[in-house]
Every structure is written in C-alpha cells, then in structure tokens.
Design an enzyme around this catalytic site. Structure first.
Site, PDB file in Angstrom:
ATOM      1  N   CYS A   1       2.559  -1.084  -4.545  1.00  3.31           N
ATOM      2  CA  CYS A   1       1.805  -0.709  -3.346  1.00  3.31           C
ATOM      3  C   CYS A   1       1.003   0.536  -3.699  1.00  3.31           C
ATOM      4  O   CYS A   1       0.556   0.676  -4.843  1.00  3.31           O
ATOM      5  CB  CYS A   1       2.721  -0.512  -2.138  1.00  3.31           C
ATOM      6  N   TRP A   2       0.777   1.435  -2.758  1.00  4.85           N
ATOM      7  CA  TRP A   2      -0.110   2.571  -3.033  1.00  4.85           C
ATOM      8  C   TRP A   2       0.539   3.586  -3.967  1.00  4.85           C
ATOM      9  O   TRP A   2      -0.032   3.971  -4.984  1.00  4.85           O
ATOM     10  CB  TRP A   2      -0.515   3.237  -1.715  1.00  4.85           C
TER      11      TRP A   2
END
Length: 353
Positions: free
Chosen positions: A94-95
């Site tokens: 993810c980020w």
C-alpha cells in the site's frame, strides 16, 4: 507457508503476483510495473474514512473503514483470487506498508497463501526508482541520436531495438513526440512519477557493458521533466546525427503527423503559441493552411522558419561532443530505409570499437 517477513523492493521479482492494495486513484498516478490493483478502499471510501478521522476520531474511522475493508477483501477473494492455487505467493503493498496491505496479507495467510508485505510500501519502491536513476544513469555507455525535426529518430530507435540494441525510448514512456505539436491524439501523458518508474524499470535490466541508444531530448517532453542525471549524461554522450534531406523529412512528417489535420482548432491553437516569436503574419498564414488542410506547405515552413533554426542553434550548445559526431546521410525515411539506417549505425559502432 514461510514466516511473515517484510520484503524489500529489489526482491519483488520472486513473487507470483504483485498486489497494489491502494485506491484506484493512487494506482493510476504510479504503481510497481506488473502490479494488479485490488483496493481495500476505493477512492470514495478512502475519502470518507479520512473525513471521519479528521472530524470525529481515529476509532470511528477504523470502525467504519474496517467494515469497508472487510467487504472489499471478501469481494477480491470471490473474484480476483478465486482461481489461485494453494502454493500461490503474492506480494502486497500500500502507501507506506501499513494497515491496508497488512490487512490483506493477514487474510491471505489465513486462507493458506504465502503472502508477504512490501516493506515501506509504495514509498520504498519510489525511493528505489530514484536510486536506480541516480546510480545507473552515470554508468551508461550512451549514444545520443540527433537530427532535425522529421528525421525519424524515434522510428530509428525502434529499429535499433528490433536489431537487439539497448534503447531508452523516452518519448514512448512520456506518450509524447517531444515537439510543439507532439501531443498524441486521445493519449494522456503519464504522471511524472510513472514516467520515471518506466525509465528505472528499463535501466534495472540493462547490461551496463553494452551501448545504450537514446534520442537527444530537451529537458521536457510535453509535461514530463527528463531526470537531471539523464540530461547531464546525454549532454556528454557520443552524438550520432541523422542528416536527412529536407525532402525526406517533409515526406516523413506528412506521414507521421497526418492526424493533426483531424483537429484543426487544436492545431491552430498550438501554432498560435509561436506568434510572439514569428509574428502574426507568418502564424496567420500557417493557421489558414491548417484550416484548408494544406499540411505540406505548413510543415515545410515550420521546418524552415522554426524547427531548423532552433536545431542549428541548440546542438553545439547542448552536446559537448557535437563537433565529434558521427553522421548518417539519409535521402529517404520509409520503413526499409529506417531499418537500413539502424543496421548502419550498429555497423559503425562495431568499427569504432
């Protein structure tokens, strides 16, 4: 199933699939090449959770977001992952390598798959992209293909690649032909991050002991900024000039840019940007030709009055070895001629070495 251990970006190739758990908007801006977008929160859901976090509390954001995440994970298990075998090994990110990818990895591992999480998420991959460019570009044995507008430099690069040469096709990565009229119809340019990701991905698999061919570009290709290390390396690389006749170049431009006649208002708008430099009379004449679909005189004057003078002024200023360039004389730029030019460049390279 192996022990859960965060994975470095350089080790991502060891996995059966790379899963991007971020929202579609984040994925569209940039992502690891080959990744599949399976968001745990879509664009709207992510915005809702963020608003709740700010306006109410972190707990309430986790409660509402958790229900959304569970629903999305269930959907992915029923659809995207339904046919995956027991020994499937995905890498999830993810980020920042936090809750979104962590929640997906936990559910995958409960199912029995050997899922792993990318350490630091997309941000760590982004750092790897920058590192690849900064470290590998100065090591490139670069050959820069130069030539006035209409010299078919991009097509020659493609022919070189078809012959087995290593190529950096920056205009392909930028989705733009690099000139005033270089926008591709119906094709949006990527984000700056994705442009750089494409460059780094190609650099990662290049053999640094072999020459690399690249087209001589300005610092910008449409909206894209060419990475500074690459601009600096190009400026000191061995130049190879495609010395094509004006007749050959005009014939090529009429083939390669024929689509410009399909959007006359846009063409006139682009030409209007040259008014301050060339004057209303010249640009007005070109715009009239555009409206009358007379591209031949338009392109001929664009070459003679705009592109060619700029080319002559810029080469010796921007390329340190310009006076030592190798030239390829060209009288035709049809496909067969382009393929012969590529062969000649590679033959000359062999003789020079």
């Amino acid at each position: 199933m192996s022990h859960f251990q965060p994975v470095r970006p350089a080790d991502r190739h060891r996995f059966d699939a790379i899963i991007d758990a971020r929202s579609p908007a984040e994925f569209a801006e940039d992502h690891i090449p080959g990744a599949i977008n399976c968001p745990v929160l879509d664009n709207e859901e992510r915005a809702i959770v963020g608003t709740i976090f700010v306006q109410q509390s972190a707990f309430e954001a986790r409660r509402v977001g958790g229900a959304m995440v569970a629903a999305n994970l269930a959907r992915h298990l029923k659809e995207q992952f339904a046919d995956k075998p027991e020994n499937w090994k995905p890498l999830v990110y993810c980020w920042r390598g936090g809750l979104r990818s962590g929640s997906m990895v936990q559910w995958m591992r409960l199912v029995g798959w050997d899922a792993q999480q990318l350490a630091g998420g997309y941000k760590s991959f982004r750092r790897e992209v920058i590192r690849q460019i900064e470290e590998r570009v100065p090591q490139l044995d670069l050959r820069v293909i130069l030539g006035a507008t209409g010299s078919a430099k991009t097509r020659i690069l493609q022919a070189l690649e078809a012959q087995g040469a290593q190529v950096l096709d920056l205009e392909h990565y930028a989705r733009h032909k690099g000139s005033l009229l270089g926008n591709l119809p119906g094709v949006a340019q990527p984000s700056q991050k994705h442009f750089e990701t494409q460059i780094a991905t190609v650099l990662e698999r290049m053999d640094l002991s072999r020459p690399v061919y690249v087209e001589g570009e300005s610092a910008r290709i449409g909206r894209m900024s060419v990475p500074i290390p690459l601009i600096n390396r190009m400026r000191h690389a061995q130049p190879i000039e495609i010395a094509a006749t004006p007749e050959a170049r005009l014939a090529y431009l009429l083939r390669d840019y024929d689509y410009l006649g399909n959007d006359v208002p846009l063409l006139c708008e682009k030409l209007g940007m040259l008014t301050e430099h060339l004057g209303k009379e010249v640009v007005g004449r070109w715009q009239n030709w555009a409206r009358e679909h007379q591209l031949s005189p338009l392109f001929a004057e664009l070459m003679a009055l705009h592109y060619d003078p700029h080319y002559r002024r810029s080469q010796s200023r921007h390329f340190a070895l310009w006076e030592k360039r190798r030239s390829v004389e060209v009288t035709s730029l049809d496909q067969a001629s382009i393929e012969r030019i590529a062969v000649q460049i590679l033959d000359d390279e062999g003789k020079a070495r």
